[in-house]
Design a protein around this motif. Structure first.
Motif, short mmCIF file in Angstrom:
data_model
loop_
_atom_site.label_atom_id
_atom_site.label_comp_id
_atom_site.label_asym_id
_atom_site.label_seq_id
_atom_site.Cartn_x
_atom_site.Cartn_y
_atom_site.Cartn_z
N ALA A 16 -11.45 32.40 5.44
CA ALA A 16 -12.74 31.77 4.85
C ALA A 16 -13.94 32.65 4.62
N THR A 17 -14.02 32.65 2.82
CA THR A 17 -15.18 32.70 2.42
C THR A 17 -16.54 31.18 1.71
N ASN A 18 -17.97 31.61 1.15
CA ASN A 18 -18.83 30.78 0.67
C ASN A 18 -18.59 30.55 -0.40
N SER A 19 -19.04 29.85 -0.46
CA SER A 19 -19.50 29.09 -2.08
C SER A 19 -19.83 30.24 -3.46
N GLU A 20 -19.71 31.63 -2.70
CA GLU A 20 -20.18 32.92 -3.85
C GLU A 20 -19.49 34.26 -3.60
N ASP A 21 -18.31 33.49 -2.97
CA ASP A 21 -16.56 33.88 -2.76
C ASP A 21 -16.93 35.48 -1.20
N GLN A 22 -17.98 35.37 -0.53
CA GLN A 22 -18.47 36.39 0.91
C GLN A 22 -17.98 35.64 1.44
N PRO A 23 -17.64 36.80 3.05
CA PRO A 23 -17.09 36.48 3.60
C PRO A 23 -18.48 35.13 4.34
N ALA A 24 -17.53 34.26 5.40
CA ALA A 24 -17.83 32.79 5.89
C ALA A 24 -18.75 33.26 6.66
N SER A 25 -20.33 33.44 6.74
CA SER A 25 -20.43 33.25 8.18
C SER A 25 -20.96 31.71 8.92
N ILE A 26 -20.64 31.93 10.30
CA ILE A 26 -20.90 30.59 10.64
C ILE A 26 -22.34 31.15 11.75
N GLY A 27 -23.12 30.53 11.92
CA GLY A 27 -25.07 31.30 12.49
C GLY A 27 -24.57 32.27 12.84
N THR A 28 -24.26 32.68 14.37
CA THR A 28 -24.12 34.36 14.43
C THR A 28 -22.77 34.76 14.46
N LEU A 29 -21.43 33.83 13.99
CA LEU A 29 -19.77 34.07 14.08
C LEU A 29 -19.93 33.92 12.48
N GLY A 30 -18.22 34.20 12.09
CA GLY A 30 -17.95 33.81 11.10
C GLY A 30 -16.51 34.12 11.04
N THR A 31 -16.30 34.15 9.66
CA THR A 31 -14.39 34.65 9.34
C THR A 31 -14.04 35.23 10.62
#
Length: 424
Positions: free
Chosen positions: A230-245
């Motif tokens: 997953a990436t965010n709206s800026e095409d960067q790896p998505a962070s979900i709280g302290t975790l991420g993709t």
């Protein structure tokens, strides 16, 4: 004590509840290949961004996909779905299949809105009237996650088995199975997904949202599955709280927002344009149309940056007739220090070259890189290096470029890049 719960037809296996003494005896039986404890899988998702999946039309600033995926059926394995929601009413068929574990009694969710929210959201992004990526795709819902977003390996396998039996009873139609879930590495779940893929079913799975190596999770670690981070709206790896993709060599590519939802919808569009595509051809077209080198790779652990693909899923606004083209991808082995490193192509792919790369004890950052690229219209199919000193650590392919890496003071390496062009 032993209780037989289910006999699988998707693979030679059965689900059984047994006591520890029976387990010890079963492990010694000559015809038992392995025994795996049933385990949990969990829902994986975050919001989606349609404008990044397909470029917006400049004239109207609206989402205009190349087609609506109307020739493809998407089988969604998730929570229950509120099929009467205005966004998906008439677009999602609830199959009635249900195989979910009991809920944690300390956090019960009995309200329908709580039970339906995840599956309804995913279905809406798949084919919803206003928010859908592939608005013409037919979605079939299978409930394998409970109201807390938790399911089991066995329940997921039963759903895959149900899908396979359904396919045997109906004419062939392009099909995508969507698995927005992840659990610890499971040999049996990976085997079940592989069997489905060998039958021509496209399986798209979440890489996972644990900021970890996707090869440690299932079904993300299965080679025959298209695994999407997953990436965010800026095409960067998505962070979900302290975790991420999740990341690493088991990830095929990344997608904005609800990682696998956008990718599975694009798979539906590609299959609608060319229903005869094999899994390998579909995967390679997803990679071909993706946007390259837009993510900041510093977000990932240093040892995973080379193996993690810097590709964000996308499609052109039109899918017209294609030139005959050779589609290729690089497949990395997992990280290994002592064991043999193995990298395998998918079952319907042909390996055209093989090279190795290994880091030395030299301080990170103190190395040189030499590159050789193929000309436009040619495809890199081989990448090797030759050096008369021991300072070359290896070579690897990145996009259409062969990169050789060495340590300071070593002789300049000679790169051999094999470039091919399909006959017209």
């Amino acid at each position: 004590m032993t209780e037989l719960l289910h006999v699988f037809h998707l693979l030679p296996a059965f689900l059984v509840r047994m006591s520890s003494d029976v387990l010890d005896m079963a492990l010694k039986l000559p015809h038992v290949k392995y025994i795996e404890e049933d385990a949990y899988v969990f829902a994986q998702s975050i919001p989606c961004n349609l404008g990044r999946v397909v470029p917006l039309q400049p004239s109207s600033d609206s989402y205009s996909p190349p087609n609506k995926g109307e020739l493809v059926e998407i089988y969604l394995l998730d929570t229950s779905v509120q099929s009467t929601h205005r966004e998906i009413e008439g677009r999602v068929f609830v199959t009635g299949f249900e195989s979910v574990p009991e809920e944690d009694s300390t956090h019960p969710h009995r309200q329908a809105s709580k039970c339906d929210s995840h599956g309804t959201h995913v279905a809406g992004v798949l084919s919803g009237r206003d928010a859908g990526v592939a608005t013409g795709a037919n979605v079939r819902s299978f409930r394998v996650l409970n109201c807390q977003g938790k399911g089991t390996i066995s329940g997921t396998l039963m759903a895959l088995e149900f899908i396979r039996m359904t396919l045997e009873a109906q004419p062939y139609a392009p099909l995508v199975v969507l698995l927005p879930l992840a659990g610890a590495h499971s040999r049996v779940l990976n085997t079940g997904c592989r069997r489905m893929a060998q039958d021509g079913v496209v399986i798209v799975a979440a890489a996972g949202n644990y900021k970890d190596d996707a090869c440690l999770y299932s079904p993300a670690s299965e080679l025959e599955v298209i695994t999407v981070g997953a990436t965010n709206s800026e095409d960067q790896p998505a962070s979900i709280g302290t975790l991420g993709t999740n990341f690493g060599s088991c990830v095929d590519l990344f997608a904005p927002g609800d990682d696998i939802i956008g990718a599975s919808s694009l798979a539906a569009m590609l299959l609608s344009a060319k229903p005869w595509l094999s899994l390998a051809e579909l995967r390679q077209r997803l990679l071909h149309f993706s946007t390259k080198n837009v993510m900041d790779m510093m977000w990932f652990p240093e040892e995973q940056r080379l193996q993690t693909p810097n590709s964000v899923v996308g499609l052109p606004t039109q899918l017209g007739p294609e030139e005959q083209q050779l589609y290729c991808r690089s497949v990395w082995s997992g990280l290994t220090r002592h064991a043999q490193a193995v990298a395998r192509c998918a079952s319907t792919e042909e390996m055209l070259s093989c090279s190795s790369f290994s880091r030395t004890s030299i301080q990170l950052g103190e190395h040189m890189e030499v590159m050789a690229s193929c000309d436009d219209g040619w495809t890199l199919t081989g990448c090797t290096t030759h050096s008369q000193s021991p300072g070359t650590t290896g070579a690897y392919a990145m996009d259409n470029t062969c990169v050789a890496v060495g340590v300071p003071g070593s002789n300049t390496a000679v790169i051999i890049a094999t470039c091919c062009q399909s006959q017209q």
